[in-house]
Design a protein around this motif. Structure first.
Motif, PDB file in Angstrom:
ATOM      1  N   SER A 171      -8.392  -7.665 -12.321  1.00  0.00           N
ATOM      2  CA  SER A 171      -9.809  -8.159 -13.106  1.00  0.00           C
ATOM      3  C   SER A 171     -11.268  -7.368 -12.696  1.00  0.00           C
ATOM      4  O   SER A 171     -12.271  -7.241 -13.578  1.00  0.00           O
ATOM      5  CB  SER A 171      -9.881  -9.680 -13.766  1.00  0.00           C
ATOM      6  OG  SER A 171     -10.601  -9.759 -11.929  1.00  0.00           O
ATOM      7  N   GLY A 172     -11.155  -6.725 -11.912  1.00  0.00           N
ATOM      8  CA  GLY A 172     -12.422  -5.626 -11.751  1.00  0.00           C
ATOM      9  C   GLY A 172     -12.654  -4.370 -12.416  1.00  0.00           C
ATOM     10  O   GLY A 172     -12.130  -3.999 -13.340  1.00  0.00           O
ATOM     11  N   PRO A 173     -13.780  -3.368 -12.278  1.00  0.00           N
ATOM     12  CA  PRO A 173     -14.115  -2.388 -13.104  1.00  0.00           C
ATOM     13  C   PRO A 173     -13.233  -1.484 -13.182  1.00  0.00           C
ATOM     14  O   PRO A 173     -13.314  -0.266 -14.107  1.00  0.00           O
ATOM     15  CB  PRO A 173     -15.461  -2.354 -12.715  1.00  0.00           C
ATOM     16  CG  PRO A 173     -15.057  -3.066 -11.233  1.00  0.00           C
ATOM     17  CD  PRO A 173     -14.597  -4.038 -11.237  1.00  0.00           C
ATOM     18  N   LEU A 174     -12.115  -1.354 -12.231  1.00  0.00           N
ATOM     19  CA  LEU A 174     -11.732  -0.168 -12.036  1.00  0.00           C
ATOM     20  C   LEU A 174      -9.576  -0.664 -11.830  1.00  0.00           C
ATOM     21  O   LEU A 174      -9.809  -1.351 -11.448  1.00  0.00           O
ATOM     22  CB  LEU A 174     -11.751   0.919 -10.783  1.00  0.00           C
ATOM     23  CG  LEU A 174     -13.289   1.368 -10.655  1.00  0.00           C
ATOM     24  CD1 LEU A 174     -13.071   2.302  -9.125  1.00  0.00           C
ATOM     25  CD2 LEU A 174     -13.462   2.716 -12.190  1.00  0.00           C
ATOM     26  N   SER A 175      -9.477   0.861 -12.813  1.00  0.00           N
ATOM     27  CA  SER A 175      -7.722  -0.354 -12.688  1.00  0.00           C
ATOM     28  C   SER A 175      -7.073   0.294 -11.501  1.00  0.00           C
ATOM     29  O   SER A 175      -7.983   1.266 -10.506  1.00  0.00           O
ATOM     30  CB  SER A 175      -6.579   0.765 -13.588  1.00  0.00           C
ATOM     31  OG  SER A 175      -6.740   2.602 -13.338  1.00  0.00           O
ATOM     32  N   LEU A 176      -5.843  -0.089 -11.050  1.00  0.00           N
ATOM     33  CA  LEU A 176      -5.525   0.163  -9.507  1.00  0.00           C
ATOM     34  C   LEU A 176      -5.088   2.146  -9.186  1.00  0.00           C
ATOM     35  O   LEU A 176      -5.563   2.987  -8.118  1.00  0.00           O
ATOM     36  CB  LEU A 176      -3.792  -0.641  -9.550  1.00  0.00           C
ATOM     37  CG  LEU A 176      -3.289  -0.107  -8.354  1.00  0.00           C
ATOM     38  CD1 LEU A 176      -4.566  -1.056  -7.205  1.00  0.00           C
ATOM     39  CD2 LEU A 176      -2.052  -1.584  -8.162  1.00  0.00           C
ATOM     40  N   GLU A 177      -4.836   2.164 -10.745  1.00  0.00           N
ATOM     41  CA  GLU A 177      -4.879   3.830 -10.531  1.00  0.00           C
ATOM     42  C   GLU A 177      -6.412   4.395 -10.104  1.00  0.00           C
ATOM     43  O   GLU A 177      -6.320   5.565  -9.566  1.00  0.00           O
ATOM     44  CB  GLU A 177      -4.036   4.062 -11.924  1.00  0.00           C
ATOM     45  CG  GLU A 177      -3.681   5.980 -11.808  1.00  0.00           C
ATOM     46  CD  GLU A 177      -3.230   6.081 -12.783  1.00  0.00           C
ATOM     47  OE1 GLU A 177      -3.041   7.826 -13.252  1.00  0.00           O
ATOM     48  OE2 GLU A 177      -2.822   5.321 -13.384  1.00  0.00           O
ATOM     49  N   GLN A 178      -7.157   4.020 -11.320  1.00  0.00           N
ATOM     50  CA  GLN A 178      -8.378   4.430 -10.594  1.00  0.00           C
ATOM     51  C   GLN A 178      -8.521   4.614 -10.241  1.00  0.00           C
ATOM     52  O   GLN A 178     -10.025   5.511  -8.333  1.00  0.00           O
ATOM     53  CB  GLN A 178      -9.307   4.232 -11.558  1.00  0.00           C
ATOM     54  CG  GLN A 178      -8.804   4.320 -13.214  1.00  0.00           C
ATOM     55  CD  GLN A 178      -9.972   3.612 -14.060  1.00  0.00           C
ATOM     56  OE1 GLN A 178     -10.262   2.797 -14.270  1.00  0.00           O
ATOM     57  NE2 GLN A 178     -10.215   4.503 -15.306  1.00  0.00           N
ATOM     58  N   LEU A 179      -8.446   3.116  -8.774  1.00  0.00           N
ATOM     59  CA  LEU A 179      -8.856   2.341  -7.475  1.00  0.00           C
ATOM     60  C   LEU A 179      -8.488   3.579  -6.380  1.00  0.00           C
ATOM     61  O   LEU A 179      -9.119   4.275  -5.380  1.00  0.00           O
ATOM     62  CB  LEU A 179      -9.300   0.981  -7.556  1.00  0.00           C
ATOM     63  CG  LEU A 179      -9.352   0.697  -5.960  1.00  0.00           C
ATOM     64  CD1 LEU A 179     -10.770   0.252  -6.145  1.00  0.00           C
ATOM     65  CD2 LEU A 179      -8.509  -0.597  -5.692  1.00  0.00           C
ATOM     66  N   SER A 180      -7.277   3.438  -6.659  1.00  0.00           N
ATOM     67  CA  SER A 180      -6.160   4.599  -5.457  1.00  0.00           C
ATOM     68  C   SER A 180      -6.841   5.959  -5.280  1.00  0.00           C
ATOM     69  O   SER A 180      -7.206   6.531  -4.683  1.00  0.00           O
ATOM     70  CB  SER A 180      -5.116   4.971  -5.597  1.00  0.00           C
ATOM     71  OG  SER A 180      -4.521   5.048  -6.680  1.00  0.00           O
ATOM     72  N   ARG A 181      -7.113   6.277  -6.970  1.00  0.00           N
ATOM     73  CA  ARG A 181      -7.199   8.087  -7.441  1.00  0.00           C
ATOM     74  C   ARG A 181      -9.530   7.697  -5.986  1.00  0.00           C
ATOM     75  O   ARG A 181      -9.452   9.052  -5.435  1.00  0.00           O
ATOM     76  CB  ARG A 181      -7.777   8.475  -8.277  1.00  0.00           C
ATOM     77  CG  ARG A 181      -5.960   8.837  -8.764  1.00  0.00           C
ATOM     78  CD  ARG A 181      -6.887   9.667 -10.954  1.00  0.00           C
ATOM     79  NE  ARG A 181      -5.407   9.406 -11.205  1.00  0.00           N
ATOM     80  CZ  ARG A 181      -4.371  10.412 -10.946  1.00  0.00           C
ATOM     81  NH1 ARG A 181      -4.931  11.720 -10.401  1.00  0.00           N
ATOM     82  NH2 ARG A 181      -3.001  10.746 -11.195  1.00  0.00           N
ATOM     83  N   HIS A 182      -9.854   7.200  -6.341  1.00  0.00           N
ATOM     84  CA  HIS A 182     -11.176   7.075  -5.918  1.00  0.00           C
ATOM     85  C   HIS A 182     -11.538   7.015  -4.698  1.00  0.00           C
ATOM     86  O   HIS A 182     -12.537   7.844  -3.755  1.00  0.00           O
ATOM     87  CB  HIS A 182     -11.860   5.814  -6.654  1.00  0.00           C
ATOM     88  CG  HIS A 182     -13.180   5.875  -5.585  1.00  0.00           C
ATOM     89  ND1 HIS A 182     -14.406   6.847  -6.257  1.00  0.00           N
ATOM     90  CD2 HIS A 182     -14.539   4.494  -5.413  1.00  0.00           C
ATOM     91  CE1 HIS A 182     -15.467   6.981  -5.765  1.00  0.00           C
ATOM     92  NE2 HIS A 182     -15.448   5.714  -5.357  1.00  0.00           N
ATOM     93  N   TYR A 183     -10.276   5.861  -3.839  1.00  0.00           N
ATOM     94  CA  TYR A 183     -10.289   5.777  -2.397  1.00  0.00           C
ATOM     95  C   TYR A 183      -9.899   7.285  -1.515  1.00  0.00           C
ATOM     96  O   TYR A 183     -10.630   7.781  -0.700  1.00  0.00           O
ATOM     97  CB  TYR A 183      -9.496   5.164  -1.605  1.00  0.00           C
ATOM     98  CG  TYR A 183     -10.092   3.864  -1.410  1.00  0.00           C
ATOM     99  CD1 TYR A 183     -10.104   3.423  -0.543  1.00  0.00           C
ATOM    100  CD2 TYR A 183     -10.811   3.029  -2.598  1.00  0.00           C
ATOM    101  CE1 TYR A 183     -10.679   1.864   0.081  1.00  0.00           C
ATOM    102  CE2 TYR A 183     -11.729   1.757  -2.312  1.00  0.00           C
ATOM    103  CZ  TYR A 183     -11.092   1.216  -0.741  1.00  0.00           C
ATOM    104  OH  TYR A 183     -11.870   0.129  -0.887  1.00  0.00           O
ATOM    105  N   ALA A 184      -8.603   8.118  -2.526  1.00  0.00           N
ATOM    106  CA  ALA A 184      -8.371   9.265  -1.800  1.00  0.00           C
ATOM    107  C   ALA A 184      -9.386  10.924  -2.323  1.00  0.00           C
ATOM    108  O   ALA A 184      -9.314  11.482  -1.397  1.00  0.00           O
ATOM    109  CB  ALA A 184      -6.786  10.189  -3.070  1.00  0.00           C
ATOM    110  N   THR A 185     -10.316  10.609  -3.060  1.00  0.00           N
ATOM    111  CA  THR A 185     -11.241  11.613  -2.941  1.00  0.00           C
ATOM    112  C   THR A 185     -12.312  11.385  -1.893  1.00  0.00           C
ATOM    113  O   THR A 185     -13.174  11.667  -1.181  1.00  0.00           O
ATOM    114  CB  THR A 185     -12.050  11.089  -4.420  1.00  0.00           C
ATOM    115  OG1 THR A 185     -11.210  11.499  -5.261  1.00  0.00           O
ATOM    116  CG2 THR A 185     -13.303  11.857  -4.724  1.00  0.00           C
TER     117      THR A 185
END
Length: 204
Positions: A171-185
């Motif tokens: 339920s957080g502000p980022l989807s799991l895909e968005q979160l994983s991409r952000h961490y990769a960045t």
């Protein structure tokens, strides 16, 4: 007439152990706790688990074998170190977000095992981390990554990703895909990555 539990007893023991080891720790979990959580008697519990340590070691090996297999498959054929690291970070974050109990146990309970039981678990963990080390080392050699301490950088990135298991919520502000991409960045930025690698499809 009593309704039969559709979950086999051994699987109930496994689920109970994962839950309790992850929340209370191995040493904070007693046999009675496991039996109560699995809805079994303490006497019958041993039939399905052997010793408590053997159960912990089995859970850790299963989790690491799955993670290692997924990681090897995910990076197979990828030559660009940036893309390999991006894929590894995304997989690690996704796994910790979706399997928090399993990953907490693997990340936190190695020291609870006897030296003999530790060996097999540590070998699997080292094989997995070697994939990260190879990606970082290849990037440094090719001038794509810039770090004087590749080993420390790898450990720091893994620790950063491990933390997802403690706080991620769907339920957080980022989807799991968005979160994983952000961490990769974040990971690529921490290594001073030069240039950019186009993501190969969706995050794992």
């Amino acid at each position: 007439m009593a309704v039969k539990d559709p979950v086999p007893s051994r699987e109930r023991v496994r689920r109970a152990a994962l839950k309790l080891f992850a929340t209370r720790g191995f040493h904070g979990t007693g046999i009675r706790d496991l039996a109560q959580e699995a809805n079994l008697s303490s006497a019958s519990l041993y039939h399905y688990m052997g010793t408590k340590e053997a159960l912990l070691a089995e859970l850790m090996r299963e989790s690491l074998v799955s993670l290692l297999g997924s990681a090897r498959a995910a990076v197979a054929g990828i030559t660009d170190p940036r893309e390999r690291l991006r894929v590894l970070v995304a997989l690690h974050v996704t796994t910790h977000a979706t399997q928090p109990d399993e990953t907490r146990v693997v990340d936190n309970e190695v020291r609870s095992l006897s030296p003999e039981s530790q060996q097999a678990v540590i070998r699997l963990r080292d094989s997995y981390e070697t994939l990260w080390a190879e990606a970082i080392d290849d990037g440094v050699r090719s001038g794509i990554f810039h770090t004087d301490e590749p080993t420390v950088s790898r450990l720091a990135l893994l620790e950063m990703c491990n933390g997802v298991a403690r706080w991620y919520s769907p339920s957080g502000p980022l989807s799991l895909e968005q979160l994983s991409r952000h961490y990769a960045t974040l990971a690529l930025g921490a290594l001073g990555a030069s240039g950019s690698a186009e993501p190969a499809g969706k995050s794992p």
